[in-house]
Design a protein around this motif. Structure first.
Motif, PDB file in Angstrom:
ATOM      1  N   MET A  19       0.577  -1.535   0.322  1.00 35.43           N
ATOM      2  CA  MET A  19       0.016   0.251   0.014  1.00 35.43           C
ATOM      3  C   MET A  19       1.289   0.994  -0.044  1.00 35.43           C
ATOM      4  SD  MET A  19      -2.902  -1.791  -0.133  1.00 35.43           S
ATOM      5  CE  MET A  19      -4.077   0.306   0.526  1.00 35.43           C
ATOM      6  N   ASN A  22      -1.907   7.219   0.823  1.00 41.27           N
ATOM      7  CA  ASN A  22      -2.920   7.220   1.178  1.00 41.27           C
ATOM      8  C   ASN A  22      -4.188   6.326   0.194  1.00 41.27           C
ATOM      9  OD1 ASN A  22      -5.759   8.775   0.094  1.00 41.27           O
ATOM     10  ND2 ASN A  22      -4.969   9.273  -1.598  1.00 41.27           N
ATOM     11  N   THR A  23      -4.775   5.939   1.564  1.00 38.83           N
ATOM     12  CA  THR A  23      -5.874   5.086   1.505  1.00 38.83           C
ATOM     13  C   THR A  23      -7.335   5.092   1.903  1.00 38.83           C
ATOM     14  OG1 THR A  23      -5.448   4.379   4.041  1.00 38.83           O
ATOM     15  CG2 THR A  23      -3.475   3.483   2.199  1.00 38.83           C
ATOM     16  N   TYR A  26     -10.301   2.867   0.395  1.00 39.32           N
ATOM     17  CA  TYR A  26      -9.694   1.578  -0.107  1.00 39.32           C
ATOM     18  C   TYR A  26     -10.368   0.841   0.408  1.00 39.32           C
ATOM     19  CZ  TYR A  26      -7.196  -2.593  -0.067  1.00 39.32           C
ATOM     20  OH  TYR A  26      -7.013  -3.811  -0.596  1.00 39.32           O
ATOM     21  N   GLY A  82      -6.612   1.633  -7.661  1.00 30.17           N
ATOM     22  CA  GLY A  82      -5.410   1.045  -7.204  1.00 30.17           C
ATOM     23  C   GLY A  82      -4.286   1.596  -7.845  1.00 30.17           C
ATOM     24  N   GLN A  85      -4.158   5.582  -6.802  1.00 27.99           N
ATOM     25  CA  GLN A  85      -4.211   6.306  -5.475  1.00 27.99           C
ATOM     26  C   GLN A  85      -3.475   5.145  -4.216  1.00 27.99           C
ATOM     27  OE1 GLN A  85      -8.121   7.649  -3.738  1.00 27.99           O
ATOM     28  NE2 GLN A  85      -8.229   8.598  -6.055  1.00 27.99           N
ATOM     29  N   TRP A  86      -4.082   4.145  -4.549  1.00 27.31           N
ATOM     30  CA  TRP A  86      -3.957   3.153  -3.497  1.00 27.31           C
ATOM     31  C   TRP A  86      -2.238   2.228  -3.288  1.00 27.31           C
ATOM     32  CZ3 TRP A  86      -8.862   1.162  -4.690  1.00 27.31           C
ATOM     33  CH2 TRP A  86      -9.997   2.098  -3.957  1.00 27.31           C
ATOM     34  N   TYR A  87      -1.617   1.402  -4.345  1.00 25.53           N
ATOM     35  CA  TYR A  87      -0.448   1.307  -3.812  1.00 25.53           C
ATOM     36  C   TYR A  87       0.551   1.358  -4.877  1.00 25.53           C
ATOM     37  CZ  TYR A  87      -4.433  -2.163  -4.443  1.00 25.53           C
ATOM     38  OH  TYR A  87      -5.833  -2.645  -4.070  1.00 25.53           O
TER      39      TYR A  87
END
Length: 105
Positions: A19, A22-23, A26, A82, A85-87
């Motif tokens: 990750m 920024n989650t 999620y 994903g 932003q997330w991964y």
């Protein structure tokens, strides 16, 4: 929960993630995508562990079922989020399971 009712051959999609910072959104998206996957033809089950490295394994009847899931619009939108932003990193592997065994007390 370990999925232990499957009979080979079947397919496993292994999705490993790290990750980013920024989650936001999620957890909600992950729950929605899991519920959506369960509705797909050919879906057999799901296992996951999420800490420093996230590992999600979904099980499918066929490569066609996996492709249909990949092409699902909501799943496509979640994959885009994903990457954007997330991964920090992810890896996806598709494997054919020909043999399995386990233990349960």
């Amino acid at each position: 929960m370990i999925v232990d009712h499957l009979k080979p051959p079947y397919y496993a999609v292994i999705f490993t993630t790290i990750m980013g910072d920024n989650t936001k959104g999620y957890a909600e998206t992950s729950k929605r995508i899991e519920a959506l996957a369960k509705q797909q033809d050919g879906y057999l089950g799901l296992e996951f562990a999420r800490n420093e490295i996230g590992i999600t394994v979904s099980y499918w009847q066929s490569l066609e079922a996996i492709q249909n899931w990949k092409n699902n619009i909501e799943h496509t939108e979640a994959r885009t989020l994903g990457r954007e932003q997330w991964y920090k990193q992810y890896q996806l592997r598709i494997c054919k399971v020909e043999r399995e065994y386990g233990f349960k007390k």
